[in-house]
Design a protein around this motif. Structure first.
Motif, PDB file in Angstrom:
ATOM      1  N   CYS A 183       0.887  -1.135  -0.153  1.00  0.00           N
ATOM      2  CA  CYS A 183       0.087   0.025   0.003  1.00  0.00           C
ATOM      3  C   CYS A 183       0.833   1.355   0.005  1.00  0.00           C
ATOM      4  CB  CYS A 183      -0.896   0.084   1.123  1.00  0.00           C
ATOM      5  SG  CYS A 183      -2.174  -1.402   1.155  1.00  0.00           S
ATOM      6  N   GLY A 184       1.585   1.458  -0.946  1.00  0.00           N
ATOM      7  CA  GLY A 184       2.670   2.580  -0.807  1.00  0.00           C
ATOM      8  C   GLY A 184       1.927   3.690  -1.211  1.00  0.00           C
ATOM      9  N   PHE A 185       0.849   3.812  -1.763  1.00  0.00           N
ATOM     10  CA  PHE A 185       0.112   4.997  -2.178  1.00  0.00           C
ATOM     11  C   PHE A 185      -0.338   5.591  -0.903  1.00  0.00           C
ATOM     12  CE2 PHE A 185      -3.825   7.292  -3.456  1.00  0.00           C
ATOM     13  CZ  PHE A 185      -3.463   8.165  -4.187  1.00  0.00           C
ATOM     14  N   VAL A 186      -0.930   4.577   0.136  1.00  0.00           N
ATOM     15  CA  VAL A 186      -1.286   5.238   1.471  1.00  0.00           C
ATOM     16  C   VAL A 186      -0.129   5.820   2.167  1.00  0.00           C
ATOM     17  CG1 VAL A 186      -2.510   4.399   3.635  1.00  0.00           C
ATOM     18  CG2 VAL A 186      -3.336   3.764   1.407  1.00  0.00           C
ATOM     19  N   THR A 187       1.023   5.044   2.292  1.00  0.00           N
ATOM     20  CA  THR A 187       2.039   5.321   2.998  1.00  0.00           C
ATOM     21  C   THR A 187       2.905   6.388   2.592  1.00  0.00           C
ATOM     22  OG1 THR A 187       3.246   3.572   2.461  1.00  0.00           O
ATOM     23  CG2 THR A 187       1.699   3.007   4.109  1.00  0.00           C
ATOM     24  N   GLU A 188       3.039   6.297   1.350  1.00  0.00           N
ATOM     25  CA  GLU A 188       4.302   7.364   0.982  1.00  0.00           C
ATOM     26  C   GLU A 188       3.793   8.271  -0.182  1.00  0.00           C
ATOM     27  OE1 GLU A 188       7.291   6.922   1.594  1.00  0.00           O
ATOM     28  OE2 GLU A 188       6.994   5.451   2.917  1.00  0.00           O
ATOM     29  N   VAL A 189       2.455   8.287  -0.293  1.00  0.00           N
ATOM     30  CA  VAL A 189       2.015   9.630  -1.436  1.00  0.00           C
ATOM     31  C   VAL A 189       0.895  10.279  -0.663  1.00  0.00           C
ATOM     32  CG1 VAL A 189       0.503   9.765  -3.393  1.00  0.00           C
ATOM     33  CG2 VAL A 189       2.325   8.335  -3.540  1.00  0.00           C
ATOM     34  N   LEU A 190      -0.161   9.522   0.002  1.00  0.00           N
ATOM     35  CA  LEU A 190      -1.244  10.153   0.648  1.00  0.00           C
ATOM     36  C   LEU A 190      -0.818  10.511   2.233  1.00  0.00           C
ATOM     37  CD1 LEU A 190      -4.393   8.069   0.165  1.00  0.00           C
ATOM     38  CD2 LEU A 190      -3.812  10.309  -0.704  1.00  0.00           C
ATOM     39  N   ALA A 191      -0.012   9.897   2.914  1.00  0.00           N
ATOM     40  CA  ALA A 191       0.509  10.224   4.270  1.00  0.00           C
ATOM     41  C   ALA A 191       1.110  11.624   4.101  1.00  0.00           C
ATOM     42  CB  ALA A 191       1.170   9.480   4.977  1.00  0.00           C
ATOM     43  N   PRO A 192       2.267  11.778   3.413  1.00  0.00           N
ATOM     44  CA  PRO A 192       2.838  13.228   3.301  1.00  0.00           C
ATOM     45  C   PRO A 192       2.207  14.142   2.701  1.00  0.00           C
ATOM     46  CG  PRO A 192       4.360  11.204   2.032  1.00  0.00           C
ATOM     47  CD  PRO A 192       2.838  10.678   2.550  1.00  0.00           C
ATOM     48  N   ARG A 193       1.502  13.922   1.849  1.00  0.00           N
ATOM     49  CA  ARG A 193       0.578  15.149   1.272  1.00  0.00           C
ATOM     50  C   ARG A 193      -0.481  15.643   2.500  1.00  0.00           C
ATOM     51  NH1 ARG A 193      -0.113  14.864  -4.979  1.00  0.00           N
ATOM     52  NH2 ARG A 193       1.962  14.564  -5.361  1.00  0.00           N
ATOM     53  N   LEU A 194      -1.078  14.660   3.205  1.00  0.00           N
ATOM     54  CA  LEU A 194      -2.015  15.180   4.192  1.00  0.00           C
ATOM     55  C   LEU A 194      -1.594  15.373   5.403  1.00  0.00           C
ATOM     56  CD1 LEU A 194      -4.627  12.388   3.264  1.00  0.00           C
ATOM     57  CD2 LEU A 194      -4.537  14.967   2.482  1.00  0.00           C
ATOM     58  N   GLY A 195      -0.154  15.193   5.762  1.00  0.00           N
ATOM     59  CA  GLY A 195       0.157  15.009   7.023  1.00  0.00           C
ATOM     60  C   GLY A 195      -0.298  14.021   7.897  1.00  0.00           C
ATOM     61  N   ALA A 196      -0.644  13.192   7.486  1.00  0.00           N
ATOM     62  CA  ALA A 196      -1.252  11.946   8.291  1.00  0.00           C
ATOM     63  C   ALA A 196      -0.617  11.066   9.221  1.00  0.00           C
ATOM     64  CB  ALA A 196      -2.109  11.288   7.464  1.00  0.00           C
ATOM     65  N   LEU A 197      -1.115  10.562  10.030  1.00  0.00           N
ATOM     66  CA  LEU A 197      -0.633   9.521  10.893  1.00  0.00           C
ATOM     67  C   LEU A 197      -1.198   8.390  10.264  1.00  0.00           C
ATOM     68  CD1 LEU A 197       0.189   8.348  13.876  1.00  0.00           C
ATOM     69  CD2 LEU A 197      -2.040   8.263  14.405  1.00  0.00           C
ATOM     70  N   VAL A 198      -0.177   7.329  10.136  1.00  0.00           N
ATOM     71  CA  VAL A 198      -0.927   6.166   9.252  1.00  0.00           C
ATOM     72  C   VAL A 198      -0.832   4.801  10.201  1.00  0.00           C
ATOM     73  CG1 VAL A 198      -0.358   4.456   7.591  1.00  0.00           C
ATOM     74  CG2 VAL A 198       0.230   6.939   7.153  1.00  0.00           C
TER      75      VAL A 198
END
Length: 182
Positions: free
Chosen positions: A126-141
């Motif tokens: 799930c690299g899209f979640v962990t390496e694309v969305l998380a940095p863009r959203l400033g999200a905790l995963v």
């Protein structure tokens, strides 16, 4: 298994894709190095905007053979049976967490509900979640492992697979696990 595959999307653009698989499921990812956006067959807007852009391997592909995973492994003391309030039995539910991109309180949480297998494999896929969305959203995963899979075995490696134990493997119990964890 990973390998770099040159993929032509047009005569002007060169995409370097990464192929990998999880079990019998082959997967292919292609990312734009400048934006970290996935290049999908229908993503022609990005290709028109930068047809001569330099494309590279996705950012989550390991550059070295590091032994440290990009997450912390933690365990949550979970109730065995959420439907029986009097029952006090508990078990340890495994979850993976990364604060690498988290912006702190008030920032979003990306929560992945586990599938029928060890959660570490789903993190890897799930690299899209962990390496694309998380940095863009400033999200905790947070990736939670589903009960009765991986290391999240309510009655241990032997006792968890009896018919009586497996009666607690229901959608209601799994969703209650996730609600209590969050």
């Amino acid at each position: 298994r990973s390998s770099d595959l040159p993929v032509r999307t047009s005569s002007a653009a060169r995409v370097l894709a990464t192929s990998y698989g999880y079990g019998p499921i082959p997967m292919l990812s292609a990312y734009d190095a400048g934006t970290n956006l996935p290049v999908l067959p229908w993503n022609t807007t990005l290709q028109r905007a930068a047809p001569a852009a330099t494309w590279a391997q996705p950012p989550y592909a390991p550059a070295t053979t590091a032994t440290q995973p990009p997450y912390d492994t933690r365990f949550f003391e979970q109730r065995v049976d959420h439907a029986s309030p009097a029952a006090n039995a508990t078990w340890r539910q495994r979850y993976l967490i990364s604060e690498a991109h988290w912006g702190g309180p008030g920032s979003p949480i990306l929560f992945y509900t586990g599938n029928e297998g060890p959660i570490t494999g789903f993190w890897a896929a799930c690299g899209f979640v962990t390496e694309v969305l998380a940095p863009r959203l400033g999200a905790l995963v947070v990736f939670a492992e589903q009960r009765f899979y991986g290391e999240s075995l309510p009655f241990g490696r032997i006792g968890s697979f009896s018919p009586a134990a497996l009666a607690l493997l229901t959608a209601e119990q799994v969703l209650a696990d996730y609600a209590l964890l969050l």
